[in-house]
Write an enzyme that holds these catalytic residues in place. Structure first.
Site, PDB file in Angstrom:
ATOM      1  N   THR A   1     -33.188  -0.814 -31.372  1.00 42.99           N
ATOM      2  CA  THR A   1     -34.612  -1.145 -31.299  1.00 42.99           C
ATOM      3  C   THR A   1     -35.206  -1.560 -32.637  1.00 42.99           C
ATOM      4  OG1 THR A   1     -34.920   0.329 -29.449  1.00 42.99           O
ATOM      5  CG2 THR A   1     -36.872  -0.134 -30.731  1.00 42.99           C
TER       6      THR A   1
ATOM      7  N   THR B   1     -21.077  24.857 -24.965  1.00 38.03           N
ATOM      8  CA  THR B   1     -22.157  25.348 -24.103  1.00 38.03           C
ATOM      9  C   THR B   1     -23.164  24.248 -23.756  1.00 38.03           C
ATOM     10  OG1 THR B   1     -24.002  26.911 -23.889  1.00 38.03           O
ATOM     11  CG2 THR B   1     -23.432  26.223 -26.132  1.00 38.03           C
ATOM     12  N   GLN B   2     -23.747  24.360 -22.547  1.00 39.85           N
ATOM     13  CA  GLN B   2     -24.809  23.433 -22.147  1.00 39.85           C
ATOM     14  C   GLN B   2     -26.124  23.769 -22.839  1.00 39.85           C
ATOM     15  OE1 GLN B   2     -25.094  23.256 -17.822  1.00 39.85           O
ATOM     16  NE2 GLN B   2     -22.894  22.943 -17.653  1.00 39.85           N
ATOM     17  N   CYS B   3     -26.213  24.967 -23.409  1.00 39.50           N
ATOM     18  CA  CYS B   3     -27.445  25.365 -24.119  1.00 39.50           C
ATOM     19  C   CYS B   3     -27.559  24.559 -25.405  1.00 39.50           C
ATOM     20  CB  CYS B   3     -27.406  26.844 -24.497  1.00 39.50           C
ATOM     21  SG  CYS B   3     -27.302  27.932 -23.084  1.00 39.50           S
TER      22      CYS B   3
ATOM     23  N   ASP C   1     -29.851   5.561 -28.981  1.00 35.85           N
ATOM     24  CA  ASP C   1     -29.243   6.182 -27.794  1.00 35.85           C
ATOM     25  C   ASP C   1     -27.903   6.865 -28.077  1.00 35.85           C
ATOM     26  OD1 ASP C   1     -31.407   5.384 -26.381  1.00 35.85           O
ATOM     27  OD2 ASP C   1     -30.438   3.676 -25.399  1.00 35.85           O
TER      28      ASP C   1
ATOM     29  N   ASP D   1     -27.002  -3.224 -28.489  1.00 36.55           N
ATOM     30  CA  ASP D   1     -27.764  -2.090 -27.981  1.00 36.55           C
ATOM     31  C   ASP D   1     -26.767  -0.935 -28.023  1.00 36.55           C
ATOM     32  OD1 ASP D   1     -30.303  -1.515 -25.868  1.00 36.55           O
ATOM     33  OD2 ASP D   1     -28.593  -0.134 -25.773  1.00 36.55           O
ATOM     34  N   SER D   2     -27.185   0.202 -28.526  1.00 36.04           N
ATOM     35  CA  SER D   2     -26.170   1.228 -28.791  1.00 36.04           C
ATOM     36  C   SER D   2     -25.559   1.813 -27.530  1.00 36.04           C
ATOM     37  CB  SER D   2     -26.704   2.319 -29.711  1.00 36.04           C
ATOM     38  OG  SER D   2     -27.495   3.220 -29.006  1.00 36.04           O
ATOM     39  N   SER D   3     -26.139   1.519 -26.363  1.00 40.58           N
ATOM     40  CA  SER D   3     -25.503   2.000 -25.136  1.00 40.58           C
ATOM     41  C   SER D   3     -24.207   1.210 -24.880  1.00 40.58           C
ATOM     42  CB  SER D   3     -26.459   1.900 -23.948  1.00 40.58           C
ATOM     43  OG  SER D   3     -26.956   0.592 -23.862  1.00 40.58           O
TER      44      SER D   3
HETATM   45  N1  ASP Z   1     -31.502   1.156 -26.395  1.00 42.89           N
HETATM   46  C1  ASP Z   1     -31.728   1.225 -27.825  1.00 42.89           C
HETATM   47  C2  ASP Z   1     -30.382   1.465 -28.485  1.00 42.89           C
HETATM   48  O1  ASP Z   1     -29.924   2.582 -28.516  1.00 42.89           O
HETATM   49  C3  ASP Z   1     -32.684   2.307 -28.139  1.00 42.89           C
HETATM   50  C4  ASP Z   1     -33.025   2.476 -29.591  1.00 42.89           C
HETATM   51  O2  ASP Z   1     -32.526   1.846 -30.468  1.00 42.89           O
HETATM   52  O3  ASP Z   1     -33.895   3.310 -29.842  1.00 42.89           O
HETATM   53  O4  ASP Z   1     -29.806   0.549 -28.959  1.00 42.89           O
END
Ligand code: ASP
Length: 361
Positions: free
Chosen positions: A16, A280-282, A93, A60-62
């Site tokens: 972003t 752990t999920q915590c 992300d 995009d980091s996803s």
């Molecule tokens: N979708 C974006 C990413 O991770 C979100 C961000 O940068 O905040 O690339």
């Protein structure tokens, strides 16, 4: 004689921070990196020499994969001798995963590698990107009285706080304060001045040269338990033929159902040489496999305790260790000990929960 200016390499991977709004659709799209520099003219006032490289196309980091981690590691390695510090601009992300992965890649690190990003693009009026970027550069450039880097480790800076990279997690999808390090104190607080908590910052190794290990094995999985999880779901994940490592996200202090089919599935998976690590999920606290009967059983089966490490750190550590060609037994042994400060030792855990509350806010 004038002091030498500190040199910083900015690596823009995407996210972003460098995006711009498409006027027709309103969607955020990656833009030319110069857009970022034009929008932050303050960079010229920082008193250090800043060069930049960018991923093409920005990601995009996803969409980040282990191949991109190798690419990033290579960029840093290639320029390691030429710069005093590195700032990695990354989408938020998956930033905690990449920062964790880089912490394992660089063994014997003596220069700062600071990750940052933003929730709003730098071109937006209310952006958090400018402050995050400027402060991350200041941190990467900071020296102690002896002229050594103040924070010679892989870190993540976001909205006032500097965290150890492999202790951080993204915790908010829409707040500026989007990251937290629940089980390790913040390394620095950036208010009107930057206050460093030197006692919890890693020391640069003396007399050791950098070793870079950019290899990852992606044949891992995260198995998050939930009440009512079926045998089919567990067995289909654990029986994947290529599987080599599993992050088992358990309840509370490391507890799991004591159902015979579940324990059998774990037992036969470990017997096949798959390394299973209990996390752990915590969000705070740690796995203690000696506290309840179920933990003791898991330990007997050969499940390794992830202690107070995050899922991001354990997953990337598994990928890293498996990528180095270690045997399952060696990976199991190395998963149980901290390699880059990603988990605490017994005596530290109590102290840290106290310290974390002192340093937090
Ligand atoms: N979708 C974006 C990413 O991770 C979100 C961000 O940068 O905040 O690339």
């Amino acid at each position: 004689m004038a002091a030498q200016r500190v040199s910083i390499l900015l690596v823009y991977t995407g996210g972003t921070i460098g995006m711009v709004e498409n006027p027709e659709t309103g969607a955020l799209e990656p833009f030319d990196f110069n857009y970022l520099q034009d929008n932050v003219p303050e960079l010229r006032l920082l008193g250090c020499d800043i060069s930049s490289v960018e991923f093409s196309p920005p990601l995009d980091s996803s969409a980040i994969t282990t191949e991109h981690w190798v690419q990033l590691a290579r960029v840093i390695e290639e320029h390691y001798e030429d710069y005093d510090g590195f700032v990695i601009l990354h989408g938020t992300d998956t930033m905690a995963y990449t920062a964790s992965a880089m912490s394992f890649v660089f063994e014997g690190l003596s220069k700062p590698i600071v990750f940052t990003g933003s929730q709003l693009p730098v071109g937006k009026l209310r952006t958090d990107g400018k402050e995050n970027l400027i402060t991350a550069i200041e941190i990467a450039a900071a020296r102690d009285e002896a002229g050594r880097p103040r924070v010679p480790e892989v870190t993540l800076f976001f909205e006032n706080y500097l965290m150890r990279g492999n202790r951080s997690s993204k915790v908010s999808a829409d707040q500026f304060s989007a990251f937290e390090s629940y089980n390790y104190p913040h390394l620095a607080y950036a208010g009107i001045e930057i206050r460093y908590h030197d006692a919890v910052i890693a020391k640069a190794p003396q007399g050791r040269t950098l070793a870079v290990h950019p290899h990852f094995d992606p044949n891992v999985a995260v198995l998050k338990l939930f009440p009512g999880i079926t045998r089919g779901v567990v067995e289909s994940i654990l029986s994947l033929p290529t599987l080599r490592g599993v992050v088992l996200e358990t309840f509370g202090s490391g507890n799991a159902p004591m159902l015979p089919w579940f324990l059998d599935a774990l037992r036969s998976t470990v017997a096949r040489g798959v390394v299973i690590v209990n996390v752990t999920q915590c969000v705070t606290g740690y796995v203690d496999m000696m506290r309840y009967e179920t933990g003791i059983l898991l330990q007997k089966i050969g499940v390794v305790s992830g202690r107070d490490a995050t899922t991001e750190a354990v997953l990337t550590k598994l990928m890293y260790l498996l990528g180095q060609g270690f045997s399952s037994e060696e990976v199991g042994q190395l998963m149980a000990i901290p390699l880059r400060g990603e988990m605490s030792l017994d005596q530290e855990m109590e102290g840290f929960s106290r310290e974390t509350s002192i340093y937090r806010r």
